[in-house]
Motif scaffolding. Sequence first.
Motif, PDB file in Angstrom:
ATOM      1  N   SER A 114      40.816 -16.275  36.098  1.00 45.57           N
ATOM      2  CA  SER A 114      40.287 -15.058  35.491  1.00 45.57           C
ATOM      3  C   SER A 114      41.395 -14.050  35.235  1.00 45.57           C
ATOM      4  O   SER A 114      42.404 -14.018  35.959  1.00 45.57           O
ATOM      5  CB  SER A 114      39.241 -14.412  36.405  1.00 45.57           C
ATOM      6  OG  SER A 114      38.138 -15.266  36.613  1.00 45.57           O
ATOM      7  N   VAL A 150      33.546 -17.785  23.464  1.00 39.11           N
ATOM      8  CA  VAL A 150      33.748 -17.072  24.727  1.00 39.11           C
ATOM      9  C   VAL A 150      32.444 -16.595  25.360  1.00 39.11           C
ATOM     10  O   VAL A 150      32.468 -16.032  26.455  1.00 39.11           O
ATOM     11  CB  VAL A 150      34.704 -15.874  24.549  1.00 39.11           C
ATOM     12  CG1 VAL A 150      36.008 -16.310  23.889  1.00 39.11           C
ATOM     13  CG2 VAL A 150      34.048 -14.746  23.769  1.00 39.11           C
ATOM     14  N   MET A 207      37.704 -11.750  31.591  1.00 38.00           N
ATOM     15  CA  MET A 207      37.756 -13.130  31.115  1.00 38.00           C
ATOM     16  C   MET A 207      37.701 -14.071  32.307  1.00 38.00           C
ATOM     17  O   MET A 207      38.609 -14.062  33.153  1.00 38.00           O
ATOM     18  CB  MET A 207      39.043 -13.353  30.312  1.00 38.00           C
ATOM     19  CG  MET A 207      39.229 -12.369  29.172  1.00 38.00           C
ATOM     20  SD  MET A 207      40.660 -12.732  28.134  1.00 38.00           S
ATOM     21  CE  MET A 207      41.985 -12.455  29.297  1.00 38.00           C
ATOM     22  N   ASN A 208      36.648 -14.849  32.371  1.00 37.27           N
ATOM     23  CA  ASN A 208      36.451 -15.806  33.454  1.00 37.27           C
ATOM     24  C   ASN A 208      36.485 -17.225  32.922  1.00 37.27           C
ATOM     25  O   ASN A 208      36.307 -17.461  31.728  1.00 37.27           O
ATOM     26  CB  ASN A 208      35.120 -15.539  34.155  1.00 37.27           C
ATOM     27  CG  ASN A 208      35.053 -14.181  34.800  1.00 37.27           C
ATOM     28  OD1 ASN A 208      36.061 -13.642  35.274  1.00 37.27           O
ATOM     29  ND2 ASN A 208      33.857 -13.605  34.830  1.00 37.27           N
ATOM     30  N   ASN A 209      36.691 -18.160  33.823  1.00 35.96           N
ATOM     31  CA  ASN A 209      36.715 -19.571  33.461  1.00 35.96           C
ATOM     32  C   ASN A 209      37.612 -19.807  32.234  1.00 35.96           C
ATOM     33  O   ASN A 209      37.205 -20.449  31.256  1.00 35.96           O
ATOM     34  CB  ASN A 209      35.297 -20.077  33.180  1.00 35.96           C
ATOM     35  CG  ASN A 209      35.222 -21.584  33.045  1.00 35.96           C
ATOM     36  OD1 ASN A 209      36.095 -22.312  33.523  1.00 35.96           O
ATOM     37  ND2 ASN A 209      34.196 -22.057  32.367  1.00 35.96           N
ATOM     38  N   LEU A 210      38.806 -19.304  32.319  1.00 33.43           N
ATOM     39  CA  LEU A 210      39.718 -19.397  31.191  1.00 33.43           C
ATOM     40  C   LEU A 210      40.121 -20.841  30.905  1.00 33.43           C
ATOM     41  O   LEU A 210      40.246 -21.666  31.825  1.00 33.43           O
ATOM     42  CB  LEU A 210      40.963 -18.548  31.453  1.00 33.43           C
ATOM     43  CG  LEU A 210      40.732 -17.041  31.241  1.00 33.43           C
ATOM     44  CD1 LEU A 210      41.782 -16.225  31.966  1.00 33.43           C
ATOM     45  CD2 LEU A 210      40.710 -16.714  29.761  1.00 33.43           C
ATOM     46  N   LYS A 211      40.309 -21.105  29.618  1.00 32.95           N
ATOM     47  CA  LYS A 211      40.665 -22.437  29.153  1.00 32.95           C
ATOM     48  C   LYS A 211      42.004 -22.374  28.415  1.00 32.95           C
ATOM     49  O   LYS A 211      42.382 -21.310  27.909  1.00 32.95           O
ATOM     50  CB  LYS A 211      39.587 -22.954  28.202  1.00 32.95           C
ATOM     51  CG  LYS A 211      38.186 -22.981  28.802  1.00 32.95           C
ATOM     52  CD  LYS A 211      37.156 -23.412  27.774  1.00 32.95           C
ATOM     53  CE  LYS A 211      35.758 -23.446  28.383  1.00 32.95           C
ATOM     54  NZ  LYS A 211      34.738 -23.886  27.394  1.00 32.95           N
ATOM     55  N   ARG A 220      31.516 -16.411  29.213  1.00 28.64           N
ATOM     56  CA  ARG A 220      32.758 -16.384  29.992  1.00 28.64           C
ATOM     57  C   ARG A 220      33.446 -15.020  29.954  1.00 28.64           C
ATOM     58  O   ARG A 220      34.072 -14.613  30.934  1.00 28.64           O
ATOM     59  CB  ARG A 220      33.730 -17.450  29.475  1.00 28.64           C
ATOM     60  CG  ARG A 220      33.190 -18.871  29.540  1.00 28.64           C
ATOM     61  CD  ARG A 220      34.271 -19.895  29.197  1.00 28.64           C
ATOM     62  NE  ARG A 220      34.780 -19.748  27.829  1.00 28.64           N
ATOM     63  CZ  ARG A 220      36.061 -19.517  27.546  1.00 28.64           C
ATOM     64  NH1 ARG A 220      36.956 -19.414  28.515  1.00 28.64           N
ATOM     65  NH2 ARG A 220      36.458 -19.415  26.285  1.00 28.64           N
ATOM     66  N   ASP A 275      42.224 -20.544  25.204  1.00 26.72           N
ATOM     67  CA  ASP A 275      42.173 -19.075  25.215  1.00 26.72           C
ATOM     68  C   ASP A 275      43.572 -18.472  25.123  1.00 26.72           C
ATOM     69  O   ASP A 275      43.708 -17.253  24.996  1.00 26.72           O
ATOM     70  CB  ASP A 275      41.486 -18.565  26.476  1.00 26.72           C
ATOM     71  CG  ASP A 275      40.016 -18.964  26.555  1.00 26.72           C
ATOM     72  OD1 ASP A 275      39.577 -19.338  27.658  1.00 26.72           O
ATOM     73  OD2 ASP A 275      39.328 -18.878  25.521  1.00 26.72           O
TER      74      ASP A 275
END
Length: 115
Positions: A17, A63, A82-86, A66, A89
């Motif tokens: 995050s 997004v 911003m959570n559970n970033l990939k 997330r 991103d």
Amino acid sequence: QVQLVESGGGSVQPGGSLRLSCAASGMVFSIYAMNWYRQAPGKQRELVAAISSGGSTNYADSVKGRFTISRDNAKRTVNLQMNNLKPEDTAVYYCNAGLGQRNFWGQGTQVTVSS
């Protein structure tokens, strides 16, 4: 003179995050729509999240669920949680203020998601 200053970018592992903040000055903050855009290398700048002067929010499909955009009119700030970033991103994230034909941009902050 309008200024938008972003902070909070950095490097994080997938699933992590980050919280971006944008501090505004030189404008009547509360009447502006505030937006977060991002631009990845070789790609066009895209709208990630938006919040109206009344607090309504919109998100890019990529997004939703997330990221969360919020604003504090008293502090003249807009945030992007911003959570559970990939890895997808990864981009430079820009704060934007819009009101009619008035459009202002911050300098951008880098977000890198990598293992």
